[in-house]
Scaffold this active site. Structure first.
Site, PDB file in Angstrom:
ATOM      1  N   TYR A 139      -2.323 -10.117 -11.836  1.00 19.46           N
ATOM      2  CA  TYR A 139      -3.525  -9.279 -11.797  1.00 19.46           C
ATOM      3  C   TYR A 139      -3.334  -8.215 -10.736  1.00 19.46           C
ATOM      4  CZ  TYR A 139      -8.477  -7.964 -11.170  1.00 19.46           C
ATOM      5  OH  TYR A 139      -9.664  -7.280 -11.075  1.00 19.46           O
ATOM      6  N   ASP A 234       3.123  -5.827  -5.835  1.00 24.57           N
ATOM      7  CA  ASP A 234       1.699  -5.924  -5.524  1.00 24.57           C
ATOM      8  C   ASP A 234       1.532  -7.044  -4.502  1.00 24.57           C
ATOM      9  OD1 ASP A 234      -1.386  -6.158  -7.442  1.00 24.57           O
ATOM     10  OD2 ASP A 234      -0.960  -6.454  -5.314  1.00 24.57           O
ATOM     11  N   LYS A 262      -6.756  -6.813   1.177  1.00 31.42           N
ATOM     12  CA  LYS A 262      -7.268  -8.086   1.729  1.00 31.42           C
ATOM     13  C   LYS A 262      -7.005  -8.208   3.237  1.00 31.42           C
ATOM     14  CE  LYS A 262      -6.901 -10.238  -2.801  1.00 31.42           C
ATOM     15  NZ  LYS A 262      -8.217 -10.637  -3.300  1.00 31.42           N
TER      16      LYS A 262
END
Ligand code: KE4
Length: 424
Positions: A139, A234, A262
């Protein structure tokens, strides 16, 4: 107490601002958080939950850590957004470049999705090519081009992709199984010279936790170079989480473009993409690849990010890895003792959980795990005060605020919850 969820559903689609929060795949209604305290969340109805979601990995020091709170308070007193360059944006970019050898320059944005979207446009602009290779179950946020066979919330809701994503938007996106070298070679051979980028979560954490097979990342590095495509890591989850230099440090594989989020924002809206100057300078205003953002490099977010990165030492990562090891070892034993077929994988400081008899190596195997058993276990743990991700397609994030006692209690609760699952 007022029914917050009823009120939320009247004014917010599904009552949540991000689908995976809605408890859709585990059942029941989400709790509402009043505040965070280190390893715990305090809910609006007064419960104190041991939190392994930690804002989906954004919190590594634990909630409301003083160094972060003070940094954000100080920054807020000077104003919340200026739309001009600021000192801390330079300091954060320098800090990232100092820690990640493959990164010479950094562009700050406001979310992982925005960073991934920019990385896709940058790869296409820098190579003059259109095709993207992604891995099923990975994702990268909700950008159209990558909302195919995506993990996280898309997998949680069992969606094939998303309505509103046109065939044209994904016409150049090729999806292959994670850890499948033959499928990668077949895709590259089918479209010679057409791939702008190979995008991967170097440790997949949105289909549950699935580490790369030995040599797989090195294989992707070699194939990307051989085919003139950019290798895009990613690292929104792995970056500054699994080690001081994330996956690139742990696996000694250099990406051409790296995506962060994050931890980098300390829980505030901040993400980034970085890479060699030769690639990054293709971005406006220097180069022809346009990208922009009103709140990019937001002064509160850069203050939080610098506070977190400044607080983390190599010893902290060793400590996080020790806690993740204790947690996964204990969970595996608790479930085995209850006679339940389960896997509790670990990737450095990240912990996973699958209800299936053998290890998971790709998305199809993750999907074949027993999601109903996970849902029962999730509620058994929540009823005992331990909050795991409300989805079987996520990951556990032990933080520096989780004590040995917290982890011991987690394992005790797991033994009880496992017996509940076994009896069901
Ligand atoms: P955001 O746009 O949600 O900030 O980041 C997207 C993203 C990109 N890349 C990776 C590897 C990610 O894990 C994410 C977002 N992660 C999910 C949870 N695994 C966000 C939770 C949510 O959607 O609410």
């Amino acid at each position: 107490m007022d029914d917050l969820f009823a009120r939320a559903r009247r004014r917010i689609p599904g009552g949540v601002n991000s689908p995976v929060r809605a408890f859709g795949s585990v059942g029941g209604e989400p709790f509402f958080t009043a505040r965070g305290e280190g390893a715990h969340l305090v809910t609006e109805d007064g419960r104190r939950l041991l939190d392994y979601v930690q804002s989906w990995g954004a919190s590594i020091l634990g909630h409301a850590h003083p160094v972060v709170v003070e940094a954000v308070q100080r920054a807020a007193a000077d104003g919340t957004s200026f739309g001009t360059p600021t000192r801390r944006e330079v300091e954060l970019a320098e800090t990232v470049a100092d820690r990640i050898p493959s990164v010479e320059k950094v562009r700050l944005v406001s979310s992982g999705t925005e960073a991934a979207m920019t990385a896709v446009r940058l790869a296409r602009g820098a190579t003059g090519r259109a095709k993207l290779l992604k891995f099923a179950g990975c994702y990268h946020g909700h950008l159209d081009a990558l909302l195919v066979a995506a993990g996280s919330g898309v997998a949680t809701l069992g969606l094939p992709g998303s309505a509103g994503v046109t065939p044209g938007a994904v016409a150049d996106t090729v999806v292959v199984p994670f850890n499948d070298r033959k499928a990668v070679d077949a895709a590259l051979d089918r479209h010679p010279g057409e791939f702008a980028a190979l995008l991967v979560e170097p440790v997949a954490a949105n289909m549950g936790l699935v580490p790369p097979a030995p040599g797989f990342l090195e294989f992707l590095r070699e194939r990307a170079t051989a085919h003139g495509a950019l290798l895009v890591f990613d690292e929104v989850i792995t970056g500054f989480r699994i080690g001081p230099a994330g996956a690139q440090g742990r696996f000694a594989v250099a990406a051409d473009v790296s995506i962060y989020g994050k931890v980098l924002g300390g829980g505030l809206p901040l993400a980034a993409l970085g890479g060699p100057a030769a690639v990054m300078d293709e971005l406006a205003p220097l180069g022809p690849v346009y990208q922009a953002g009103t709140l990019s490099g937001n002064p509160l977010a850069t203050a939080a990010g610098l506070a977190v990165l400044g607080a983390l030492t190599d010893d902290h990562y060793a400590e996080l890895e020790r806690r993740a090891t204790t947690l996964t070892t204990g969970l595996a034993a608790a479930l085995a003792d209850a006679g339940i077929a389960a896997q509790a994988p670990r990737a450095f400081t990240l912990a996973g959980l699958f209800f299936r008899p053998d290890p998971v190596t790709d998305y199809a195997e993750a999907q074949a795990a027993d999601a109903a058993a996970y849902a029962r276990f999730f509620h058994g743990m929540l009823d005992r005060g331990v909050y795991l991700a409300p989805s079987a397609f996520e990951t556990m994030f032990p933080s520096l605020a989780h004590t040995d006692d917290d982890i011991a209690r987690t394992i005790e609760c797991a033994a009880e919850a496992a017996r509940d699952v076994a009896r069901a």
